[in-house]
Design a protein around this motif. Structure first.
Motif, short mmCIF file in Angstrom:
data_model
loop_
_atom_site.label_atom_id
_atom_site.label_comp_id
_atom_site.label_asym_id
_atom_site.label_seq_id
_atom_site.Cartn_x
_atom_site.Cartn_y
_atom_site.Cartn_z
N ASN A 166 0.78 -1.13 0.03
CA ASN A 166 0.05 -0.10 0.04
C ASN A 166 0.98 1.19 0.05
O ASN A 166 0.37 2.42 -0.06
CB ASN A 166 -0.90 -0.04 1.36
N GLU A 167 2.08 1.04 0.05
CA GLU A 167 3.03 2.27 0.03
C GLU A 167 3.13 3.15 -0.91
O GLU A 167 3.15 2.38 -2.29
CB GLU A 167 4.23 1.75 0.41
N VAL A 168 2.66 4.35 -1.18
CA VAL A 168 2.67 5.15 -2.37
C VAL A 168 3.94 6.06 -2.59
O VAL A 168 4.54 6.29 -3.63
CB VAL A 168 1.53 6.00 -2.58
N ASN A 169 4.48 6.46 -1.21
CA ASN A 169 5.66 7.19 -1.23
C ASN A 169 6.83 6.63 -1.21
O ASN A 169 7.16 5.52 -0.38
CB ASN A 169 5.35 8.32 0.14
N THR A 170 7.82 7.10 -1.81
CA THR A 170 9.15 6.55 -1.75
C THR A 170 10.19 7.59 -1.22
O THR A 170 10.13 8.51 -1.72
CB THR A 170 9.68 5.89 -2.82
N SER A 171 10.92 7.04 -0.37
CA SER A 171 12.03 8.12 0.05
C SER A 171 13.44 7.99 -0.82
O SER A 171 13.86 6.73 -1.27
CB SER A 171 12.82 7.79 1.61
N CYS A 172 13.90 9.27 -1.43
CA CYS A 172 14.63 8.95 -2.43
C CYS A 172 15.97 9.79 -2.32
O CYS A 172 15.92 10.87 -2.69
CB CYS A 172 14.04 9.32 -3.78
N PRO A 173 17.03 9.40 -1.84
CA PRO A 173 18.35 10.08 -1.78
C PRO A 173 19.09 10.38 -3.01
O PRO A 173 19.30 9.44 -3.90
CB PRO A 173 19.12 9.54 -0.71
N VAL A 174 19.43 11.46 -3.44
CA VAL A 174 20.15 11.82 -4.85
C VAL A 174 21.39 12.61 -4.60
O VAL A 174 21.20 13.66 -3.72
CB VAL A 174 19.19 12.37 -5.81
N LEU A 175 22.56 12.31 -5.20
CA LEU A 175 23.64 13.26 -5.07
C LEU A 175 23.45 14.35 -5.82
O LEU A 175 23.03 14.55 -7.01
CB LEU A 175 24.63 12.20 -5.65
N MET A 176 23.84 15.70 -5.26
CA MET A 176 23.79 16.87 -6.00
C MET A 176 24.56 16.82 -7.21
O MET A 176 25.84 15.95 -6.96
CB MET A 176 24.40 17.93 -5.12
N GLY A 177 24.19 17.36 -8.38
CA GLY A 177 25.21 17.42 -9.37
C GLY A 177 25.11 16.23 -10.47
O GLY A 177 25.29 16.16 -11.45
N LYS A 178 24.42 15.14 -9.86
CA LYS A 178 24.12 13.97 -10.73
C LYS A 178 22.57 14.26 -11.52
O LYS A 178 21.93 15.03 -11.06
CB LYS A 178 23.51 12.89 -9.86
N ASN A 179 22.18 13.38 -12.43
CA ASN A 179 21.16 13.56 -12.96
C ASN A 179 20.08 12.58 -12.37
O ASN A 179 20.44 11.35 -12.04
CB ASN A 179 20.84 13.32 -14.62
N ALA A 180 18.79 12.98 -12.30
CA ALA A 180 17.73 11.96 -11.63
C ALA A 180 16.46 11.69 -12.64
O ALA A 180 16.06 12.60 -13.17
CB ALA A 180 17.34 12.45 -10.26
N VAL A 181 16.04 10.54 -12.56
CA VAL A 181 14.50 10.30 -13.38
C VAL A 181 13.62 9.72 -12.52
O VAL A 181 14.01 8.76 -11.70
CB VAL A 181 15.01 9.48 -14.43
N LEU A 182 12.33 10.44 -12.42
CA LEU A 182 11.51 9.72 -11.53
C LEU A 182 10.42 9.18 -12.20
O LEU A 182 9.94 9.79 -13.38
CB LEU A 182 10.95 10.97 -10.70
N GLN B 196 15.55 13.69 -1.42
CA GLN B 196 16.56 14.06 -0.64
C GLN B 196 18.15 14.42 -1.16
O GLN B 196 18.58 13.37 -1.67
CB GLN B 196 16.90 13.31 0.57
N VAL B 197 18.27 15.60 -1.44
CA VAL B 197 19.54 15.85 -2.08
C VAL B 197 20.74 15.84 -1.04
O VAL B 197 20.73 16.23 0.07
CB VAL B 197 19.60 17.22 -2.56
N LEU B 198 21.75 14.98 -1.40
CA LEU B 198 22.90 14.69 -0.71
C LEU B 198 24.19 15.36 -1.36
O LEU B 198 24.31 15.54 -2.41
CB LEU B 198 23.29 13.28 -0.59
N VAL B 199 24.50 16.18 -0.13
CA VAL B 199 25.93 16.98 -0.78
C VAL B 199 27.22 16.44 0.26
O VAL B 199 27.10 16.28 1.34
CB VAL B 199 25.81 18.28 -0.28
#
Ligand code: NAG
Ligand code: NAG
Ligand code: NAG
Ligand code: NAG
Ligand code: NAG
Length: 288
Positions: free
Chosen positions: A43-59, A148-151
């Motif tokens: 039933n989970e709809v939300n995902t926590s998603c850490p991403v490195l700053m400067g990279k590209n992300a696709v959702l 969540q953007v990681l630096v």
């Protein structure tokens, strides 16, 4: 069951980090993870998603066959900004945007071919909530991401003039954690910046221990780092007050001993002289 859930969640998080940071790829990185998450959290709809700053992300949107699609909407809620909406209506083949000002957030391609969203490149201001809503004849399907953007912090290790050793992890996000080998007498401070990054500073002493090399270990979501330094000899001498006061006592005793020796020698010499003078005086008298 609770523990199992937590374990699964952290494993999922790790696999997302690896997948997202592993490439600058344009492909829909989340798809595989989403499938996994659907199996784990029904039933989970939300995902926590850490991403490195400067990279590209696709959702990615929920995996719905495009032929059932009526409307796609992306809602993007960033801190301190009006919520932005990007929509596509299949019937009219039209795209529409409201309040979207960030040009780094776009459709991956034409929405009738791929409804995914891309961020090229990820900046620190992209922390926020992203939600794809796909409208079909059977109802709406949602997929949300807490991004969540990681630096990566900049790590330095140096010895200050007063002999303390300072390890700094500058402007990391989230805050880094600093530990030492061997453990010392440490004070750790955190400084929060307006852009969401944190500088962590740990200042340590190793007084009264025979420590020659110290290692600062910085652990962070973006990777761990170790830096080592040799303590210079000045630090060890000034850093052990017990030893130096012992040495002072020793020096004082030694100089006292030398003074006593000199005085004794002088007195002894004087006496011999006196005796010699007396003997010589007696001889003179005899000669007369
Ligand atoms: C991009 O993704 C595709 C398929 O997922 C993969 O085959 C390819 O090696 C990736 N390219 C890079 C540069 O990672
Ligand atoms: C997903 O996150 C949004 C934003 O924080 C929240 O409003 C919504 O209730 C969440 N949905 C679920 C199922 O947790
Ligand atoms: C656009 O931003 C304004 C405030 O700046 C807000 O009142 C409005 O609801 C936003 N529109 C949408 C579609 O979110
Ligand atoms: C939708 O519009 C795009 C251009 O905006 C066009 O290239 C495409 O062929 C159109 N698709 C359909 C199904 O009409
Ligand atoms: C955040 O702010 C600090 C302090 O002003 C600065 O040193 C750092 O480079 C900034 N980081 C980013 C990612 O903007």
């Amino acid at each position: 069951m609770h523990t199992w859930g937590k374990m699964a969640a952290s494993m999922l998080l790790i696999s997302i980090i690896i997948m997202v940071s592993a490439s600058d790829n344009n492909s829909c990185l989340m798809t595989q993870v989403e499938m996994q998450s659907q199996r784990i959290f029904l039933n989970e709809v939300n995902t926590s998603c850490p991403v490195l700053m400067g990279k590209n992300a696709v959702l990615c949107c929920p995996p719905i066959a495009l032929k059932y699609l009526i409307i796609i909407t992306w809602e993007i809620i960033l801190r301190g900004q009006p919520s932005c909406k990007k929509g596509y209506r299949k019937e009219t083949n039209e795209t529409k945007e409201t309040n979207c000002t960030d040009e780094r957030i776009t459709w991956v391609s034409r929405p009738d071919q791929n409804p995914a969203l891309q961020i090229r490149p990820v900046a620190i201001t992209h922390d926020g909530y992203y939600r794809c809503i796909i409208g079909t004849p059977d109802g709406n399907f949602h997929r949300g991401y807490h991004l969540q953007v990681l630096v990566t912090p900049e790590v330095t290790l140096f010895q200050s003039r007063n002999g303390a050793v300072v390890c700094k992890a500058v402007a990391g996000k989230p805050a880094a954690q600093i530990s030492w080998i061997p453990e010392g007498d440490c004070v750790t401070e955190q400084e929060y910046w307006g852009n969401g990054t944190v500088t962590v500073k740990s200042t340590c002493h190793w007084e009264g221990h025979d420590v020659y090399t110290v290692t600062c270990h910085v652990s962070h979501l973006t990777g761990n780092k170790c830096l080592s330094t040799k303590l210079n000899s000045g630090l060890r001498t000034s850093g052990s007050p017990a030893l130096s006061s012992l040495r002072i006592i020793l020096y004082v005793k030694l100089s006292l001993f030398v003074v006593i020796l000199v005085i004794t020698g002088f007195v002894f010499f004087q006496r011999i002289n006196d005796v010699r003078m007396k003997v010589e005086g007696a001889g003179n008298q005899l000669n007369i």
